[in-house]
Structure formats: structure tokens, C-alpha cells
Design an enzyme around this catalytic site. Structure first.
Site, short mmCIF file in Angstrom:
data_model
loop_
_atom_site.label_atom_id
_atom_site.label_comp_id
_atom_site.label_asym_id
_atom_site.label_seq_id
_atom_site.Cartn_x
_atom_site.Cartn_y
_atom_site.Cartn_z
N GLN A 8 0.80 -1.21 0.00
CA GLN A 8 0.00 0.00 0.00
C GLN A 8 0.83 1.26 0.00
O GLN A 8 0.50 2.24 0.64
CB GLN A 8 -0.97 -0.07 1.17
CG GLN A 8 -1.93 -1.22 0.93
CD GLN A 8 -2.75 -1.57 2.12
OE1 GLN A 8 -2.25 -1.59 3.22
NE2 GLN A 8 -4.01 -1.85 1.90
N ASN A 20 2.00 4.60 8.60
CA ASN A 20 0.81 4.10 7.94
C ASN A 20 1.07 3.89 6.46
O ASN A 20 1.45 4.81 5.75
CB ASN A 20 -0.28 5.16 8.17
CG ASN A 20 -1.51 4.88 7.38
OD1 ASN A 20 -1.70 3.78 6.89
ND2 ASN A 20 -2.34 5.88 7.24
N CYS A 21 0.85 2.67 6.02
CA CYS A 21 1.01 2.38 4.60
C CYS A 21 -0.33 2.06 3.96
O CYS A 21 -0.41 1.29 3.03
CB CYS A 21 1.96 1.21 4.41
SG CYS A 21 3.58 1.54 5.12
N VAL A 22 -1.42 2.61 4.49
CA VAL A 22 -2.72 2.40 3.85
C VAL A 22 -2.67 3.07 2.48
O VAL A 22 -1.70 3.77 2.17
CB VAL A 22 -3.87 2.94 4.72
CG1 VAL A 22 -4.03 4.43 4.57
CG2 VAL A 22 -5.18 2.22 4.42
#
Lengths: 346, 428
Positions: B112, B241-243
């Protein structure tokens, strides 16, 4: 560029409701509103053929009518297919939507139609095809034709179609990205301040509304309650005295059942065009359970059955109409001191 | 709490023998920078490159973007809980190297991460095509577990930004902006006639490469709480955060939270901006209920008349957004929501996973499913084959000529749900 135009028996100048049963027929060139289109198209495209079909015929023989009309359309190799405008005529609107969608999907030809926003055909087909938003009667013909013709030419030329506001079509529910003049955070703060002040603001995303009705608390003592019956299943006294439409109802009826203990094939029938009517016509209690409620009334298990029942046809009826019917019926029931209602559909 | 934010405008970045700022140029001693960030034994190789606006350069896969800042006066230091001790930040004076950004890349951690194009069609969608980017390329040692890999790269990015920020410590800023929020009772008294506004700041906390940290604490583990807006400007909230790249908040965006900036713009004029309530987006229903109940209670306790609620991510967090909206509106407090949409590539599908009629004031940052074709670039920093596996890409996204066909979901910051960008959507 070549156009095939679809209209109903009325606009085809064949006749009114008494001719609504006529099967599709084709005429070379323009008929009825085709004249207005001819002017609006200013020689850029020509209506090569007009298909006329009765509204009832289409509604009652949909698959057959569709096949017949598609065959007719094919023979003329049109660059574009125009249906209507149907204004607020429910069956005509549904026919326009159905056949336009079929021409687009099965023949790969661009299509445009026109309807009044509350025509049930709008809700059924707005996601599939371009429907120009028209007035609710043929008084709006000129404006409708101008917009439909402009749209037809754009579609035929493969030009980019602008927003619903720019082109005059009903929103298709397609979300399209663009860059706004202000960043999102600024737009949010501006919207917040408007909301705080009670000023008008336009949300950028309409949350879909799930119309959930919270049930009222249970009736305290059902043996004392006056209970009414309300149906969208189209049960009417034989002969349909109020002429409630088989589809896209524009009205509801109020009927006296004083002294009626059983609905029979001789006395009641359904006006509903959206389901097999045979069993309802044999015994309308199957949809509107008067017989059972009379039993309960005599056994003292309910207080009484209200003297009047209310009926409409749910088939293709617009949400706007349905809401209006509901509100009016509820008011009458309250005035008559009804404590509870049994709602039946089909 | 009063913070002076001194902005030093940087127009160019170059490698040089000494790290310093001179006449709007940031000079970087490459070896010194590498030494500063290169102590982590989990990273076997670190390199640094510069990518400038307008250059035909693609950075892929992008993990985080961070702004170089330095604390000049006042308590604590930048990135408390990571680079600095956990002293309370947000007061005194902070200098910013405006126009620069640290971008971390290297072998992909999850699925992501994002793309930044410095030119062409993709450049329109990311705010980081307009910054002079110092790209830190981190390659992990073999078989490093994903969480370790993510943490090592994340901290390397903070270190680089803190190191570069120091170059602005003794520079006289081009512009100084002052932000001040008083303790609650005094703040209420300062503008008693103005409507009181709280910002409900939702932090991604779905776990496993979907985390956010507050003063070093994993936001999954917080109970919704109050934070002064100026604390955020000093890096009290950072992204782990790798969303999806389009709607995660990179650390840079937290540090420049545009909702906070724009609320301050109207503070004392149209509204009395009381501060921020941070909350999380955990995956369990009980957590969602606890956090939304707590958020509504806190917002009410603080005396808000109205709030802005920003979401981070999509799908599951749509439920948190809707629950926050419902519970706050139920208390008679007005809400404006910020989200983005997943309406399908044709734009015809239902945009959110949850809905509420109370959400009558929504700002959308665009449909993330829109397809875009990114032309080939002369230079690619990182690993172009990540295009096929990052969220928004698909098998065949990366074409033989180096162009990429994918959803704008792949572009870092394309549909920012704190409204950092201009993209939005209307119904056709």
C-alpha cells in the site's frame, strides 16, 4: 447522420388510450414530434424512420415488443436512436427507457430520451442512459426537443458530454473527479461556518438515504383497537371505479367495506399490472385480508375493522407519489381514530 | 499554547560539502546525512537522491513524506517520542524549510505504498511534485520481518528530516506565522460570542502497516484525547501508515494539517477554535463504539457547537466516520465530514461502506478508483515493478515502455481526507 425515432400511439397521432394496444409499426421519415426535431437538428442529422407502438402493447408484451422494435431499428442503420420525450406518461416513459437501453446494449447505438423527473422511467433507467429532464407535459415539448437534439448530435459525434446541469439530463449517479478552486480543508471550514449560521450549503457527497422507519410501540390492548387495512397491491371494487393505473399510480382509492365479510371474484379485483392477477382476482382476501379480520372482530380478538380501506398500485410508482399518498392516508386514519394499520403489498 | 512558525522558503536543493541554507538554497552534505541516518543495522543500504519539481522523475514505492523542521525556542524537540524526548511540544518557535520534503522509498514493505511523479499527468495529483524532495532509499537486510522493516525506514525518514531541519535553526525566516490556543476556560472567554469549534482528527490505526503514533504511542492504544493544534505542527503525530497512498496522511501532512491551518484562519473572526480531539480507527466493533462514544463525550465536555471530522483511509474506517458523526450530531453538535470515495472505475457504484442521513455536510476529496495513465519518466528512483502490486495498481499496470496504468489510489496524497488537495467529485 441517421436517426430512428420511437414514439407512442398518442404522439404517433393514431389515438389515445383506446389505441394503446397497437403493436409496433414503422413509418419512413418523421411523425408528430419528429417535425420539431427536424428543426432542432438543423440539417446535421435526419430522422429516417419513426417507430410507433401502443403503450399497453409494450407494457403487456415487453419481450416481444422489444424484439420487434430492435429488428425495425436495425434495418435503418441509425447513428443515433431517440425515444420520446415521454414527459410524465409513466408507461410511455418506461417503454422509452426499456427500448433505448436495449438499442444501446444490444445494437451499440447511442441513445437519448426525455422525461419528467418523477416519471418512473427516470428512476428505472437514469443510470443506464441519458434522459433529458423535461417538463411534466407536452407543453414543454420545444425545450425538451432542443436539449434532446443537441445531446443526440453530441453522442453521435462522440463528443464529450458535460455535467447534468450543462446538458440538461437527469443525474446518472456517476461520480466524476475534478479539481476545485479551493483546497478541501478550506471548503470544509467554509461549509462548517455556513452550517453553524444556518445558511444554505451544498454537500459535495449526498449520503444515500436508507428510509428506515422506526416501528411505533406495540398496541397496548389489541382487543380494543380499531384496525385499518392499507395496500399497495391494487385491490379495488370490481370495475376499478377510480381508474387507478396498473403501473405508475398517480392516485389511491378509499373504499367502504361496511357490511363486507368476504372479498369475492364478483365484487373485488386488483388494478395492479405488476404481478399475475389471477389469484387476487379469484379471491382478493389473499392481498387484502378482510375475511380474517372480520373473524377476529367477531371473536373479540381485535376491537374493530375500520370502515374504509385504502388502496393504490405500487408498480413503478414514484417515491414522491408514494410519500404523498402515505402522508394523506395517515392523516385520514388519525382523524378517524384508527389505532393500528396492517399494510399489505404483493 | 503559542507557537511561532518561521518559514524559510527553499527554492533549490543541492549536494555540497556542508549542510546549510543560503539565499533560499538548501545545501546538503550527503555523507553527513547518510551517517546521521545510517546507524540502523536492519538497513543494509541507504542512499539519497534529489528530485525537483518539473524533472521527469518517478519515485516508487513511496512510504512516507516528512517536512524538515527544527525547534528554535520552547519546550522539547521535533518528533517527540521518536527523535526527541517526550516533552510537550507546540510552544515557542519552530523553523521550517518550506518547499522541501524528505521522501522515503526502497523495497516494498506491504502493498500500500505510493507513487510520486515530479512531472506529467501524475504530478497534478500529488502535492509532492511541487516540493524539492530529498529521497532516502532504504534497502533492508534479508529476511527482515515487515514490522521491523517498516519501523526502520520510518525512523530513518524522521532522522533525515530532523537533521536537515537543523540547517534552518539560525536562519532568519522569510515569514513568521503565530498560532495560539489558550487553556480551555480562557479560550472560551477570549471570544465568548463566537461559536466554539473542535476538530475531530481521526488517526488510521487498523494495525499491520496501518498505524499512526502520538508522542511515540501507537494510536491503536489511545483513548480519544485532547491535543493542542500547535503540538501537531511540531511532529507530535507521525505516520507509520502504509494504507492506500492516495488517502493516508503522510507525516508531512500531519505537520501541515490544513484543517488546523484553515480553522486558525477563521479563529477569532467567525469561530472560536478550541483545539483537536484525536481518535483512532480500530477494527473491532467494541473499539469503534468505545472510541466514538468517548469522542462525542469529550467534544460535548469541551463545549463545542460544531466540529469538523476527518477520516483517514476508507472502507472499514467509513464505519468510524459514520459513528462519530451520529454520536456527535445526537448531542446537538453540528458536523462537517471529510472523506474520499471509492465509486468504482466508472464512478457508478456506492462510494462509502457506511452511510448516515445525519451526514448532511460532506467534503469529498475525489474518487480514488479513477484510472490514470502515468507516462514513462526519464529516471525512476526505487522499484518500478511495485506498480503491479501496490493498492490501486494491478497486474499489467507497469507497461513495457515504463508508463503505468492504475487508479489514482496509487498516487501519494491524491485524495487527501484532511483536504490537503483540490481534487473533488460531482455527480454526472
Amino acid at each position: 447522420m441517421r436517426i430512428v425515432h420511437y414514439i407512442n400511439q398518442f404522439f404517433g397521432q393514431i389515438g389515445g388510450e383506446e389505441k394503446a394496444h397497437i403493436p409496433p409499426q414503422i413509418r419512413e421519415g418523421i411523425v408528430g414530434p419528429g417535425m420539431a426535431f427536424k428543426q432542432a437538428l438543423r440539417g446535421e442529422a435526419e430522422i429516417v424512420a419513426t417507430i410507433i407502438c401502443g403503450d399497453s402493447y409494450f407494457a403487456e408484451n415487453e419481450a416481444k415488443a422489444k424484439a420487434e422494435i430492435l429488428n425495425m431499428v436495425k434495418k435503418y442503420y441509425p447513428d443515433i436512436f431517440i425515444a420520446g420525450p415521454a414527459f410524465n406518461a409513466g408507461r410511455y416513459g418506461i417503454a422509452c427507457g426499456t427500448i433505448a437501453k436495449a438499442v444501446k446494449d444490444e445494437l451499440g447505438i447511442p441513445v437519448v430520451t426525455g422525461m419528467y423527473v418523477e416519471n418512473p422511467g427516470v428512476e428505472m433507467f437514469r443510470r443506464d442512459i441519458y434522459i433529458i429532464s423535461t417538463k411534466n407535459s407536452a407543453a414543454g415539448m420545444r425545450d425538451a426537443v432542443l436539449k434532446m437534439a443537441a445531446m443526440a448530435l453530441k453522442l453521435a459525434k462522440g463528443e464529450r458530454i458535460g455535467s447534468p446541469a450543462d446538458e440538461g439530463y437527469v443525474e446518472r449517479g456517476i461520480r466524476v473527479n475534478y479539481f476545485a478552486g479551493e483546497r478541501g480543508s478550506k471548503r470544509a471550514v467554509d461549509m462548517l461556518i455556513k452550517k453553524i449560521k444556518g445558511e444554505a450549503f451544498l454537500t459535495e457527497f449526498k449520503m444515500p438515504e436508507f428510509d428506515r422507519v422506526i416501528p411505533n410501540p406495540p398496541v397496548q390492548d389489541i382487543t380494543k383497537a380499531k384496525i385499518a387495512l392499507v395496500t399497495s397491491g391494487g385491490i379495488v371494487p370490481k370495475g376499478n371505479p377510480d381508474r387507478i393505473e396498473a403501473s405508475s399510480a398517480s392516485k389511491y382509492g378509499e373504499y367502504d367495506i361496511e357490511g363486507v365479510f368476504d372479498l369475492t371474484g364478483e365484487t373485488f379485483e386488483t388494478a395492479h399490472g405488476g404481478y399475475d392477477p389471477v389469484y387476487a382476482n379469484m379471491d382478493a382476501d389473499r392481498v387484502l385480508p378482510v375475511d380474517v379480520l372480520r373473524d377476529l372482530e367477531m371473536e373479540g380478538r381485535i376491537g374493530s375493522l375500520h370502515r374504509y380501506y385504502y388502496a393504490t398500485v405500487g408498480n413503478g410508482t414514484s417515491v414522491a407519489n408514494a410519500k404523498r399518498f402515505g402522508a394523506e392516508i395517515a392523516k385520514k386514519l388519525l382523524l378517524d381514530g384508527v389505532n393500528a394499520v396492517i399494510l399489505t403489498s404483493t | 499554547m503559542r507557537l511561532e512558525l518561521g518559514k524559510i522558503y527553499i527554492k533549490d536543493v543541492q549536494f555540497a560539502s556542508e549542510t546549510r541554507v543560503e539565499n533560499g538554497t538548501l545545501f546538503i552534505n550527503r555523507e553527513e546525512l547518510l551517517k546521521e541516518i545510517g546507524e540502523d543495522e536492519r538497513l543494509k543500504h541507504i542512499d539519497v537522491e534529489i528530485a525537483k519539481p518539473g524533472e521527469e522523475v518517478r519515485i516508487i514505492p513511496v512510504k512516507d513524506v516528512i517536512e524538515p523542521r527544527v525547534k528554535v525556542e520552547g519546550n522539547g524537540g521535533i518528533f517527540p517520542g521518536f527523535i526527541s524526548k517526550v516533552d510537550t511540544v507546540g510552544s515557542g518557535r519552530t523553523h521550517v524549510l518550506k518547499g522541501t520534503a524528505v521522501v522515503t522509498t526502497g523495497r516494498i514493505v506491504g502493498f500500500q505504498e505510493g507513487i510520486i511523479d515530479m512531472a506529467g499527468e501524475g504530478a497534478k495529483y500529488t502535492p509532492f511534485s511541487k516540493t524539492n524532495n530529498i529521497v532516502i532509499i532504504c534497502e533492508p537486510v534479508d529476511d527482515l520481518p515487515q514490522h521491523e522493516h517498516e519501523e526502520a525506514v520510518r525512523i530513518a525518514g524522521y532522522k533525515a528530516a530532523a537533521y536537515l531541519g537543523k540547517a534552518g535553526k539560525d536562519i532568519s525566516p522569510d515569514e513568521v506565522k503565530v498560532y495560539e490556543t489558550l487553556p480551555l476556560l480562557e479560550q472560551v472567554k477570549q471570544y465568548p460570542e463566537l461559536p466554539r469549534v473542535i476538530y475531530v482528527y481521526m488517526l488510521q490505526s487498523q494495525g499491520l502497516l496501518h498505524d499512526t503514533y502520538v508522542y511515540g504511542v501507537d494510536a491503536k492504544k489511545i483513548i480519544p484525547t485532547f491535543i493542542y493544534p500547535t503540538e501537531v505542527f511540531d511532529g507530535a503525530i507521525v505516520s507509520g501508515n502504509c494504507v492506500s497512498a492516495c488517502d493516508k496522511n503522510p507525516t508531512y501532512v500531519h505537520m501541515n494539517n490544513p484543517i488546523i491551518e484553515d480553522l486558525y484562519e477563521r479563529h477569532g473572526k467567525d469561530i472560536n477554535f478550541l483545539g483537536c480531539v484525536i481518535t483512532n480507527e480500530n477494527v473491532y466493533l467494541a473499539d469503534k463504539e468505545r472510541s466514538s462514544n468517548y469522542t462525542a463525550k469529550l467534544v460535548e465536555f469541551l463545549g463545542a457547537d460544531a466540529v469538523i471530522i476527518s477520516e483517514e483511509g476508507f472502507g472499514n474506517p467509513d464505519a468510524d466516520l459514520v459513528m462519530n458523526c451520529n454520536r456527535i450530531e445526537e448531542k446537538g453538535i453540528k458536523t462537517v465530514l471529510l472523506t474520499d470515495e471509492y465509486a468504482g472505475r466508472d464512478g457508478a457504484s456506492q462510494s462509502l461502506a457506511d452511510s448516515t442521513p445525519r451526514g448532511d455536510a460532506v467534503i469529498t476529496a475525489g474518487n480514488a478508483n479513477q484510472i490514470v495513465i502515468l507516462p514513462p519518466m526519464k529516471k525512476v528512483i526505487g522499484h518500478p515493478n511495485a506498480a503491479d502490486i501496490i493498492a490501486g495498481g494491478f497486474a499489467g499496470s507497469l507497461m513495457a515502455d515504463g508508463s503505468i496504468e492504475a487508479e489514482i489510489q496509487v498516487i501519494t496524497g491524491a485524495t487527501s481526507e484532511v483536504g490537503f488537495g483540490y481534487l473533488t467529485t460531482k455527480t454526472f
